[in-house]
Scaffold this active site. Structure first.
Site, mmCIF file in Angstrom:
data_model
loop_
_atom_site.group_PDB
_atom_site.id
_atom_site.type_symbol
_atom_site.label_atom_id
_atom_site.label_comp_id
_atom_site.label_asym_id
_atom_site.label_seq_id
_atom_site.Cartn_x
_atom_site.Cartn_y
_atom_site.Cartn_z
ATOM 1 N N ASP A 36 -2.780 4.991 36.045
ATOM 2 C CA ASP A 36 -1.432 5.115 36.604
ATOM 3 C C ASP A 36 -1.388 4.528 38.009
ATOM 4 O OD1 ASP A 36 -0.866 6.351 34.296
ATOM 5 O OD2 ASP A 36 -0.432 8.341 35.154
ATOM 6 N N ASP A 40 1.039 1.669 39.327
ATOM 7 C CA ASP A 40 1.934 1.854 40.479
ATOM 8 C C ASP A 40 1.760 0.742 41.497
ATOM 9 O OD1 ASP A 40 3.153 4.013 39.493
ATOM 10 O OD2 ASP A 40 1.880 5.493 40.518
ATOM 11 N N LEU A 86 6.658 -16.878 -4.365
ATOM 12 C CA LEU A 86 5.714 -17.328 -5.396
ATOM 13 C C LEU A 86 6.362 -17.214 -6.769
ATOM 14 C CD1 LEU A 86 2.440 -15.496 -4.269
ATOM 15 C CD2 LEU A 86 2.768 -17.970 -4.332
ATOM 16 N N LYS A 123 -2.775 -9.949 -4.674
ATOM 17 C CA LYS A 123 -1.413 -10.042 -4.146
ATOM 18 C C LYS A 123 -1.059 -8.669 -3.591
ATOM 19 C CE LYS A 123 3.262 -11.506 -5.309
ATOM 20 N NZ LYS A 123 3.970 -10.305 -4.857
ATOM 21 N N LYS A 322 0.737 -11.335 -12.411
ATOM 22 C CA LYS A 322 1.065 -9.940 -12.124
ATOM 23 C C LYS A 322 0.361 -8.961 -13.080
ATOM 24 C CE LYS A 322 4.215 -9.085 -9.576
ATOM 25 N NZ LYS A 322 5.586 -9.438 -9.250
ATOM 26 N N CYS A 416 9.221 33.930 -17.324
ATOM 27 C CA CYS A 416 8.239 32.961 -17.827
ATOM 28 C C CYS A 416 8.702 32.437 -19.190
ATOM 29 C CB CYS A 416 6.882 33.638 -17.963
ATOM 30 S SG CYS A 416 5.686 32.644 -18.858
ATOM 31 N N CYS A 419 6.125 34.084 -21.861
ATOM 32 C CA CYS A 419 5.924 35.518 -22.127
ATOM 33 C C CYS A 419 7.064 36.370 -21.568
ATOM 34 C CB CYS A 419 4.592 35.991 -21.569
ATOM 35 S SG CYS A 419 4.581 36.140 -19.773
ATOM 36 N N CYS A 440 0.063 36.880 -20.718
ATOM 37 C CA CYS A 440 0.855 35.676 -20.988
ATOM 38 C C CYS A 440 0.025 34.735 -21.845
ATOM 39 C CB CYS A 440 1.236 34.997 -19.671
ATOM 40 S SG CYS A 440 2.022 33.396 -19.936
HETATM 41 S S1 IVH Z 1 1.037 -16.871 -0.648
HETATM 42 C C1 IVH Z 1 3.637 -20.385 -0.178
HETATM 43 N N1 IVH Z 1 -0.746 -14.959 -0.939
HETATM 44 O O1 IVH Z 1 3.975 -12.240 -2.229
HETATM 45 C C2 IVH Z 1 2.903 -19.215 -0.650
HETATM 46 N N2 IVH Z 1 1.541 -14.343 -0.892
HETATM 47 O O2 IVH Z 1 5.995 -12.996 -4.198
HETATM 48 C C3 IVH Z 1 3.403 -17.978 -0.052
HETATM 49 N N3 IVH Z 1 1.941 -11.941 -1.059
HETATM 50 O O3 IVH Z 1 6.310 -13.476 0.023
HETATM 51 C C4 IVH Z 1 2.774 -16.751 -0.377
HETATM 52 N N4 IVH Z 1 -0.157 -11.352 -1.164
HETATM 53 O O4 IVH Z 1 4.742 -11.632 0.835
HETATM 54 C C5 IVH Z 1 0.567 -15.255 -0.847
HETATM 55 N N5 IVH Z 1 -2.425 -13.386 -1.146
HETATM 56 C C6 IVH Z 1 -1.132 -13.678 -1.050
HETATM 57 C C7 IVH Z 1 -0.126 -12.696 -1.081
HETATM 58 C C8 IVH Z 1 1.203 -13.073 -1.012
HETATM 59 C C9 IVH Z 1 1.093 -10.930 -1.145
HETATM 60 C C10 IVH Z 1 3.416 -11.801 -1.042
HETATM 61 C C11 IVH Z 1 4.094 -12.567 0.037
HETATM 62 C C12 IVH Z 1 5.111 -13.431 -0.648
HETATM 63 C C13 IVH Z 1 5.263 -12.738 -1.961
HETATM 64 C C14 IVH Z 1 5.716 -13.690 -3.025
#
Ligand code: IVH
Length: 688
Positions: A36, A40, A86, A123, A322, A416, A419, A440
């Site tokens: 601090d 100051d 993506l 991801k 995914k 309950c 029971c 019960c």
């Molecule tokens: S690459 C041009 N790598 O996913 C490429 N994205 O659905 C841009 N995300 O907006 C993204 N993990 O927020 C990339 N290992 C990863 C990722 C990733 C998560 C997210 C990111 C993006 C979204 C697209």
């Protein structure tokens, strides 16, 4: 501090930057760098200069503002290179189609192969941000926004401890946009949500929403209280363009500069490698400390990325493959109450069947009435259902916007459902219980299932269905009667036959030789889990002494608090329980007596005597049970919950809330290597 008399303007500027930064560290991060008095001194120097040169005084000078002022709104931030999204692949076939497209396009550019294969990464399920580093200094952070323009969230990003304000190493580009994901670790989210719930604040459906909500706080002090993390996964603009020529090498460079990069990143030579990675990460999805919703495949060689180019929304050189979503919405059809072993009533949601987390779900837990009320769940609502890994599916929230006009509130039954005994909620408890006890049928059924379970008496072949059959046919009413079963009536049961009946009798016979710890756990005393049962068996190798123990005596045992002690004491005061225990002993249930009491053991035989450990997360070289056993052999106690009495927490991979609690309490944390060293250095003569 000396100031060049002819450069007051520059010095004023310098002081303001420094003071603002220290203000921020003090007020938002609670992590000041200077005392601090030093602060100051800086402020007084600035005041003196402003008094001597009134033309330099501005209303936003830290001499004119107090502490740290929250923003009124986020400023727009234009990305030099747009932040793209993506494309998704939801099946192997879609991933194959992506790989085919990549190869076809590259062939048009005269390229026969992927020169550096694919870079592959989890991801992360969080929020995309762009961090702008000027000559290695973090100068601006922005959200993705519409991809062209985001919101400036620099103040908030600075509260994330893993994000460096200054890059380490040297030779930083003049302008570098680091792209990555802000997220909240699962354990941190669970703790954060539990705390919010306890304080009656808003709870979030998942870690992603919590992370996004945290970053978009106008007052960075609020962000600072949220446990956020970050992984970098790429770069936007970079000038001068000094970076390596593959994506994977760029990530290495970012890591060298001190930016966090996902440790699960890898490279794959071809699509087969990508798919193997998808499988491998998928198998570990639940054990990872953060939420992921897929893996990303990226053409690794940058000039090949350029040849492939981008469509309007997403690059052609990358795809997100995914996994099955772990959260879905569906309709809540009804709520029924299930009665457990201890009489606890659990509200269970009956749902319109929904495919979530890789399975069709039509029932999900609502935990207890408090949770149900807090989430304001009503019959007819559209609800969020979550199913992740081995965890029981749960209702995590309501889509209020879709509530039908006549959605029906849910009230706790007064009787309950099994029971008709009165339902009681003790003050301060979230759980409502049936007061019927062993009268019960539900409590009796669950008590027998628990008694027979693998970790209790381990009666092989006596599963839930068979327990229900035995009760329905009136062959048993309490656990001791299991040992009075005979071949003929058993063989007559549906789907049984003489052979299975004999197998069951043999298994019952085998189960008679047990350990005191297992027996105590099997009795189903409230709040006595496996760890507590072991503690009790260690302190009272003789059951009769334990049965006589007073509440005060029980509380002397480390890790046994007043509530547990009360439950144990109460249990052994009930004539009905004493009768069952007596009959079980008469039936031949026995255990080996422990050898020498700990106090009499050789001085060095129990080097960890008096130390209490908690194990959490996944260990690589052994199971948690084996680690616990090894610690106990050395005289340590192993407990399930972290408290101030805990000597250390041993954290394996994907350690959860116990680790966070240990951190909060300042308890030492050991990793697996440290555990192995501890065991090595404390070899003892093994006890039974
Ligand atoms: S690459 C041009 N790598 O996913 C490429 N994205 O659905 C841009 N995300 O907006 C993204 N993990 O927020 C990339 N290992 C990863 C990722 C990733 C998560 C997210 C990111 C993006 C979204 C697209």
């Amino acid at each position: 501090m000396s100031t060049m008399p002819d450069e007051p303007r520059q010095r004023v500027q310098q002081l303001r930057t420094q003071i603002n930064e220290h203000n921020y560290r003090y007020h938002v991060l609670d992590a000041p760098l200077i005392s601090d008095a030093q602060f100051d001194a800086l402020l007084r120097e600035l005041q003196a200069l402003e008094t001597a040169h009134p033309e330099l005084l501005t209303p936003d000078s830290p001499t004119q503002t107090a502490g740290f002022a929250p923003l009124k709104a986020f400023a727009p931030a234009v990305h030099r290179v747009p932040m793209l999204s993506l494309e998704n692949a939801f099946s192997e076939a879609e991933a194959e189609a992506f790989d085919r497209r990549v190869h076809e396009r590259l062939r048009k550019h005269g390229e026969a192969t992927l020169r550096a294969g694919y870079a592959v990464e989890p991801k992360l399920d969080g929020l995309a941000v762009s961090l702008l580093y000027a000559h290695g200094e973090l100068v601006r952070a922005a959200t993705r926004g519409d991809g062209q323009t985001g919101e400036e969230v620099t103040q908030n990003i600075r509260t994330i401890r893993v994000i460096p304000w200054r890059l380490s190493g040297a030779q930083h580009p003049a302008h570098l946009e680091v792209r990555g994901e802000v997220y909240m670790e699962k354990a941190a989210f669970a703790q954060f949500n539990a705390q919010a719930a306890a304080q009656g604040e808003r709870v979030f459906v998942n870690a992603r929403n919590a992370a996004a909500g945290s970053l978009r706080q106008l007052d960075a002090r609020l962000t600072a209280r949220r446990p956020l993390s970050f992984f970098a996964y790429g770069v936007g603009a970079c000038e001068p363009a000094l970076l390596p020529d593959t994506h994977s090498a760029i990530l290495e460079q970012l890591a060298q500069w001190g930016l966090p990069v996902c440790p699960e990143r890898a490279t794959a030579a071809d699509l087969a490698g990508c798919l193997a990675y998808y499988q491998a990460i998928g198998a570990r999805r639940d054990a990872l400390p953060y939420e992921i919703d897929g893996v990303v495949y990226k053409v690794n060689q940058l000039d090949q990325q350029q040849q492939l180019g981008s469509a309007s929304r997403a690059p052609r050189w990358a795809i997100a493959h995914k996994y099955a979503a772990q959260e879905q919405t569906t309709t809540l059809l009804d709520v029924q109450f299930q009665v457990g072993r201890t009489g606890a009533l659990t509200p269970v949601a009956r749902l319109a069947p929904v495919f979530v987390g890789g399975a069709t779900v039509s029932n999900a837990t609502l935990h207890n009435m408090d949770e149900l009320r807090r989430k304001d769940v009503r019959i007819g609502d559209t609800v969020w259902v979550r199913r992740a890994g081995e965890v029981i599916p749960e209702v995590v929230g309501v889509v209020l916007e879709q509530r039908p006009p006549h959605a029906q509130t849910i009230s706790l039954p007064t009787q309950c459902p099994e029971c008709q005994a009165e339902v009681i909620t003790l003050p301060g408890e979230a759980v409502a219980r049936c007061s019927g006890g062993l009268y019960c049928p539900a409590q009796r059924r669950e008590a027998i299932k628990h008694f027979a379970a693998r970790r209790a008496m381990d009666i092989e072949g006596l599963g839930d269905k068979l327990v229900e059959q035995l009760l329905e046919q009136g062959l048993v009413r309490t656990v001791d009667e299991l040992y009075q079963l005979h071949l003929a009536p058993l063989s007559a049961l549906a789907r049984m036959g003489p052979k299975s009946a004999q197998n069951l009798l043999d298994a019952l016979d085998r189960s008679k030789h047990t350990t005191l710890a297992r027996f105590l756990f099997a009795l189903g005393i409230r709040e006595v889990g496996e760890a507590t049962a072991r503690l009790l068996a260690q302190h009272y190798p003789d059951l009769d002494t334990l049965m006589q123990a007073s509440v005060e005596e029980l509380q002397q045992i480390p890790d046994i608090g007043p509530v547990v002690a009360q439950h144990i004491h109460q249990f052994f005061r009930q004539p009905h329980h004493l009768q069952i225990i007596e009959r079980l002993r008469q039936a031949g249930i026995h255990w080996d007596q422990a050898p020498a009491a700990p106090a009499l053991a050789a001085a060095n035989a129990l080097p960890l005597q008096g130390q209490s450990y908690v194990l959490t997360g996944t260990l690589q070289s052994m199971t948690r049970e084996q680690a616990g056993e090894a610690l106990r052999q050395r005289g340590a106690t192993v407990s399930n919950s972290v408290s101030k009495k805990t000597h250390a927490v041993i954290a394996g991979e994907a350690a959860g809330s116990k680790l966070s609690k240990a951190e909060a309490l300042g308890i030492p944390i050991l990793d697996e290597a440290a555990l192995l060293a501890l065991l090595q250095n404390s070899v003892s003569s093994p006890r039974q």
